[in-house]
Design a protein around this motif. Structure first.
Motif, PDB file in Angstrom:
ATOM      1  N   ARG A 428       0.836  -1.202   0.000  1.00 17.33           N
ATOM      2  CA  ARG A 428       0.000   0.000   0.000  1.00 17.33           C
ATOM      3  C   ARG A 428       0.868   1.248   0.000  1.00 17.33           C
ATOM      4  NH1 ARG A 428      -4.008  -0.384   4.927  1.00 17.33           N
ATOM      5  NH2 ARG A 428      -4.486   1.724   4.131  1.00 17.33           N
ATOM      6  N   LYS A 429       0.374   2.304  -0.656  1.00 15.28           N
ATOM      7  CA  LYS A 429       1.118   3.553  -0.723  1.00 15.28           C
ATOM      8  C   LYS A 429       0.709   4.536   0.370  1.00 15.28           C
ATOM      9  CE  LYS A 429       1.733   3.229  -5.742  1.00 15.28           C
ATOM     10  NZ  LYS A 429       1.504   3.898  -7.051  1.00 15.28           N
ATOM     11  N   ASP A 430      -0.522   4.414   0.859  1.00 14.29           N
ATOM     12  CA  ASP A 430      -1.021   5.377   1.830  1.00 14.29           C
ATOM     13  C   ASP A 430      -0.732   4.976   3.270  1.00 14.29           C
ATOM     14  OD1 ASP A 430      -2.650   3.191   1.579  1.00 14.29           O
ATOM     15  OD2 ASP A 430      -4.515   4.283   1.988  1.00 14.29           O
ATOM     16  N   ALA A 431      -0.428   3.702   3.508  1.00 15.61           N
ATOM     17  CA  ALA A 431      -0.219   3.218   4.872  1.00 15.61           C
ATOM     18  C   ALA A 431       0.445   1.849   4.799  1.00 15.61           C
ATOM     19  CB  ALA A 431      -1.568   3.131   5.614  1.00 15.61           C
ATOM     20  N   PRO A 432       0.952   1.340   5.950  1.00 13.33           N
ATOM     21  CA  PRO A 432       1.500  -0.028   5.942  1.00 13.33           C
ATOM     22  C   PRO A 432       0.410  -1.044   5.575  1.00 13.33           C
ATOM     23  CG  PRO A 432       2.183   1.164   7.909  1.00 13.33           C
ATOM     24  CD  PRO A 432       1.137   2.005   7.258  1.00 13.33           C
ATOM     25  N   GLY A 433       0.810  -2.094   4.919  1.00 14.12           N
ATOM     26  CA  GLY A 433      -0.141  -3.126   4.533  1.00 14.12           C
ATOM     27  C   GLY A 433       0.057  -3.541   3.089  1.00 14.12           C
ATOM     28  N   ALA A 434      -0.771  -4.477   2.655  1.00 14.94           N
ATOM     29  CA  ALA A 434      -0.699  -5.017   1.302  1.00 14.94           C
ATOM     30  C   ALA A 434      -2.024  -4.809   0.589  1.00 14.94           C
ATOM     31  CB  ALA A 434      -0.335  -6.505   1.341  1.00 14.94           C
ATOM     32  N   LEU A 435      -1.949  -4.749  -0.730  1.00 11.68           N
ATOM     33  CA  LEU A 435      -3.136  -4.610  -1.572  1.00 11.68           C
ATOM     34  C   LEU A 435      -3.086  -5.699  -2.632  1.00 11.68           C
ATOM     35  CD1 LEU A 435      -5.672  -3.021  -2.448  1.00 11.68           C
ATOM     36  CD2 LEU A 435      -4.180  -1.649  -3.917  1.00 11.68           C
ATOM     37  N   ALA A 436      -4.014  -6.657  -2.533  1.00 10.15           N
ATOM     38  CA  ALA A 436      -4.138  -7.722  -3.526  1.00 10.15           C
ATOM     39  C   ALA A 436      -5.228  -7.325  -4.525  1.00 10.15           C
ATOM     40  CB  ALA A 436      -4.466  -9.047  -2.857  1.00 10.15           C
ATOM     41  N   GLN A 437      -4.908  -7.381  -5.809  1.00 16.02           N
ATOM     42  CA  GLN A 437      -5.841  -7.001  -6.864  1.00 16.02           C
ATOM     43  C   GLN A 437      -6.044  -8.177  -7.808  1.00 16.02           C
ATOM     44  OE1 GLN A 437      -3.669  -3.564  -8.394  1.00 16.02           O
ATOM     45  NE2 GLN A 437      -5.131  -2.195  -7.426  1.00 16.02           N
ATOM     46  N   LEU A 438      -7.276  -8.606  -7.931  1.00 16.34           N
ATOM     47  CA  LEU A 438      -7.649  -9.658  -8.870  1.00 16.34           C
ATOM     48  C   LEU A 438      -8.572  -9.030  -9.904  1.00 16.34           C
ATOM     49  CD1 LEU A 438      -8.627 -13.309  -8.096  1.00 16.34           C
ATOM     50  CD2 LEU A 438     -10.017 -11.981  -9.674  1.00 16.34           C
ATOM     51  N   TRP A 439      -8.199  -9.121 -11.178  1.00 12.72           N
ATOM     52  CA  TRP A 439      -9.028  -8.510 -12.211  1.00 12.72           C
ATOM     53  C   TRP A 439      -9.490  -9.557 -13.221  1.00 12.72           C
ATOM     54  CZ3 TRP A 439      -7.372  -8.806 -17.259  1.00 12.72           C
ATOM     55  CH2 TRP A 439      -6.016  -9.073 -17.470  1.00 12.72           C
ATOM     56  N   LEU A 440     -10.686  -9.312 -13.741  1.00 11.40           N
ATOM     57  CA  LEU A 440     -11.331 -10.191 -14.713  1.00 11.40           C
ATOM     58  C   LEU A 440     -11.843  -9.342 -15.866  1.00 11.40           C
ATOM     59  CD1 LEU A 440     -13.475 -12.283 -12.188  1.00 11.40           C
ATOM     60  CD2 LEU A 440     -11.361 -13.029 -13.288  1.00 11.40           C
ATOM     61  N   PRO A 441     -12.027  -9.939 -17.052  1.00  7.67           N
ATOM     62  CA  PRO A 441     -12.579  -9.174 -18.171  1.00  7.67           C
ATOM     63  C   PRO A 441     -13.976  -8.651 -17.833  1.00  7.67           C
ATOM     64  CG  PRO A 441     -11.626 -11.221 -18.942  1.00  7.67           C
ATOM     65  CD  PRO A 441     -11.649 -11.304 -17.449  1.00  7.67           C
ATOM     66  N   SER A 442     -14.267  -7.431 -18.264  1.00 10.12           N
ATOM     67  CA  SER A 442     -15.570  -6.821 -17.974  1.00 10.12           C
ATOM     68  C   SER A 442     -16.630  -7.409 -18.862  1.00 10.12           C
ATOM     69  CB  SER A 442     -15.476  -5.296 -18.196  1.00 10.12           C
ATOM     70  OG  SER A 442     -16.735  -4.706 -18.025  1.00 10.12           O
ATOM     71  N   ARG A 443     -17.793  -7.681 -18.276  1.00 11.28           N
ATOM     72  CA  ARG A 443     -18.930  -8.159 -19.053  1.00 11.28           C
ATOM     73  C   ARG A 443     -19.616  -6.955 -19.698  1.00 11.28           C
ATOM     74  NH1 ARG A 443     -24.342 -11.203 -16.747  1.00 11.28           N
ATOM     75  NH2 ARG A 443     -24.833 -12.395 -18.618  1.00 11.28           N
ATOM     76  N   PRO A 444     -19.928  -6.986 -21.012  1.00 10.26           N
ATOM     77  CA  PRO A 444     -20.569  -5.838 -21.650  1.00 10.26           C
ATOM     78  C   PRO A 444     -21.883  -5.481 -20.977  1.00 10.26           C
ATOM     79  CG  PRO A 444     -19.846  -7.436 -23.291  1.00 10.26           C
ATOM     80  CD  PRO A 444     -19.707  -8.102 -21.955  1.00 10.26           C
ATOM     81  N   SER A 445     -22.061  -4.171 -20.730  1.00 10.94           N
ATOM     82  CA  SER A 445     -23.327  -3.704 -20.134  1.00 10.94           C
ATOM     83  C   SER A 445     -24.393  -3.604 -21.187  1.00 10.94           C
ATOM     84  CB  SER A 445     -23.101  -2.337 -19.475  1.00 10.94           C
ATOM     85  OG  SER A 445     -22.710  -1.382 -20.453  1.00 10.94           O
ATOM     86  N   ALA A 446     -25.625  -3.377 -20.723  1.00  9.62           N
ATOM     87  CA  ALA A 446     -26.730  -3.254 -21.655  1.00  9.62           C
ATOM     88  C   ALA A 446     -26.545  -2.070 -22.583  1.00  9.62           C
ATOM     89  CB  ALA A 446     -28.058  -3.129 -20.881  1.00  9.62           C
ATOM     90  N   THR A 447     -25.922  -0.992 -22.062  1.00  6.48           N
ATOM     91  CA  THR A 447     -25.686   0.179 -22.909  1.00  6.48           C
ATOM     92  C   THR A 447     -24.679  -0.137 -24.000  1.00  6.48           C
ATOM     93  OG1 THR A 447     -26.104   1.585 -21.005  1.00  6.48           O
ATOM     94  CG2 THR A 447     -24.971   2.584 -22.878  1.00  6.48           C
ATOM     95  N   ASP A 448     -23.637  -0.905 -23.647  1.00  4.64           N
ATOM     96  CA  ASP A 448     -22.650  -1.283 -24.642  1.00  4.64           C
ATOM     97  C   ASP A 448     -23.247  -2.157 -25.712  1.00  4.64           C
ATOM     98  OD1 ASP A 448     -20.825   0.125 -23.197  1.00  4.64           O
ATOM     99  OD2 ASP A 448     -20.101  -1.617 -22.074  1.00  4.64           O
ATOM    100  N   GLU A 449     -24.152  -3.064 -25.324  1.00  5.31           N
ATOM    101  CA  GLU A 449     -24.729  -3.972 -26.305  1.00  5.31           C
ATOM    102  C   GLU A 449     -25.644  -3.215 -27.265  1.00  5.31           C
ATOM    103  OE1 GLU A 449     -26.628  -6.906 -23.978  1.00  5.31           O
ATOM    104  OE2 GLU A 449     -24.780  -7.943 -23.414  1.00  5.31           O
ATOM    105  N   ASP A 450     -26.317  -2.162 -26.748  1.00  5.57           N
ATOM    106  CA  ASP A 450     -27.171  -1.376 -27.642  1.00  5.57           C
ATOM    107  C   ASP A 450     -26.335  -0.599 -28.655  1.00  5.57           C
ATOM    108  OD1 ASP A 450     -29.282  -2.318 -26.250  1.00  5.57           O
ATOM    109  OD2 ASP A 450     -29.514  -0.553 -24.958  1.00  5.57           O
TER     110      ASP A 450
END
Length: 450
Positions: A428-450
């Motif tokens: 972490r940059k703001d304080a002691p500790g760790a930040l675990a980040q898990l990312w997945l592909p975004s599912r298209p929203s209804a607006t994107d599909e339109d």
């Protein structure tokens, strides 16, 4: 029409200089007429002819002066242009006179061409050094597919002297098939100097209005073998550490029991010592069996079976599985991902368990999610000491926790990558500790599909 020979052209005065001479004579014509008029006046013969001679001499001197004044600067200009034509940009003309502006422009042009040639030579030298330092083989072919340029890596790939390769066709070099088909591909190929798996890329070139081909060949097999070797070294180092941790006490206890069994007579408490020793051997053998079973589980991870997962509901339920510390869920926007919920749950349980282990006894753990560009980001933040400064966090069986298995982060990353995602663990940059980040592909929203 008859043409003049070079000797005839050299034997007569150039047309431009002849015109300058005639123009000078024409400019002197009034003086000649005055001299003639003076000659016709009734003066004495000696005085009259002296005036005529003086006028003629003055006129000739003026003609010579005019001739030199006009022609000599042209000689200078012609010499400068000849030097530029032959690539000598060091000559400069003296400015001033009737051609001062032209000389100035020629000098400026020479300075610019000299600067551009210096830049070109420096760029060519840098390009040559760069090509020589590349591990990738670089070939340049002309429009007839004849080799015009190659670097040392390409020469080693073809295993031939440079002078034997220039000018030969791609077919003669065995490279014709690489100049056809897709512009980028992976293939297995046998070159005279090496065989294996190669990344082949080609693109079109143009030089002097003519086409050509640039071919770049990378030996990805060697790179993969080196990475594989390093991965095996790290894995074997951790495996050796874990196996030795189990085999060392087994070997020591076996030696102790052998010494005990060789005593005559046996001590009164030999049964107790034997049972304790065998129990220790069995315990360490069982631990080693569990360790190898974890490795088998990691190696046989089944492919994910994705379906729609509502993160706002699913992550809240997941946080309640941890009872040692309360996990604070920072609610975000409603998001849905396509994932295997069982595998993804296992990955996040490992991340939450690591965060809670690091934050005990008084720290905190936070779980949140958000959309970031074209992906969904799930973050686990803790108040622990932060991740250790090592590059082995995701190496199988590497652990900094007593009694840890060393496969939690590895399994989490393998699950994320199976979903076309990824995982990172940073401080972490703001304080002691760790930040675990898990990312997945975004599912298209209804607006994107339109």
């Amino acid at each position: 029409m008859p043409t003049e020979s070079p000797a005839q052209r050299a034997g007569r005065m150039p047309r431009f200089e002849r015109r300058v001479l005639l123009g000078s004579l024409l400019a002197a014509m009034p003086a000649l007429l005055v001299a003639l008029a003076l000659a016709l006046t009734p003066w004495g013969d000696s005085l009259r002819w002296a005036c005529v001679g003086a006028a003629i001499i003055a006129t000739l001197l003026l003609v010579r002066w005019q001739y030199r004044r006009v022609v000599f600067p042209l000689y200078t200009l012609s010499g400068l242009l000849e030097a530029l034509r032959h690539g000598d940009y060091s000559l400069r003309g003296v400015q001033g006179g009737v051609l001062g502006d032209a000389i100035y422009d020629i000098n400026a042009l020479a300075e610019r061409l000299q600067h551009e040639r210096l830049q070109f030579e420096e760029s060519s030298y840098l390009l040559g050094k760069t090509l020589a330092a590349l591990d990738s083989a670089v070939f340049v072919f002309d429009e007839q597919h004849r080799l015009r340029l190659l670097n040392p890596a390409a020469q080693r790939l073809l295993d031939a002297k440079r002078h034997r390769l220039f000018g030969r066709s791609a077919a003669e070099l065995g490279l014709a098939s690489l100049l056809e088909g897709p512009s980028a591909r992976l293939l297995t190929h046998a070159f005279p100097g090496r065989s294996g798996r190669f990344d082949v890329r080609r693109t079109g070139l143009r030089s002097d209005g003519r086409g050509g081909q640039l071919l770049v060949v990378n030996d990805v097999g060697r790179v993969l073998r080196e990475e594989e070797r390093l991965a095996w070294q790290r894995l074997l180092r951790v495996l050796g550490h874990e196996v030795n941790n189990s085999l060392a006490p087994i070997q020591s206890m076996a030696g102790t029991l052998a010494t005990l069994a060789s005593r005559e007579p046996l001590p009164d408490d030999w049964r107790e010592d034997f049972c304790g020793g065998l129990e220790l051997i069995g315990h360490r053998a069982e631990a080693l069996t569990r360790f190898l079973a974890r490795y088998s589980t990691l190696a046989r991870l089944p492919p994910p079976q994705p379906r729609a997962v509502d993160l706002s509901v699913w992550l809240v339920r997941l946080a309640k599985l941890e009872h040692r510390l309360p996990v604070i869920v920072e609610a975000g926007e409603p998001l849905t991902v396509d994932a295997d919920p069982d595998q993804l749950e296992q990955a996040l349980i490992n991340l939450l368990r690591n965060a809670v282990d690091a934050s005990l006894p008084d720290g905190g753990v936070r779980l949140r999610w958000r959309r970031q560009a074209e992906r969904i980001l799930i973050e686990v933040e803790d108040d622990g000491p932060g991740p250790p400064p090592t590059d082995n966090l995701f190496v199988p069986f590497f652990t900094t926790k007593p009694g840890g298995s060393g496969i939690g982060l590895t399994l989490a990353r393998q699950i994320a990558e199976a979903h076309d995602g990824g995982i990172t663990l940073i401080a972490r940059k703001d304080a002691p500790g760790a930040l675990a980040q898990l990312w997945l592909p975004s599912r298209p929203s209804a607006t994107d599909e339109d």
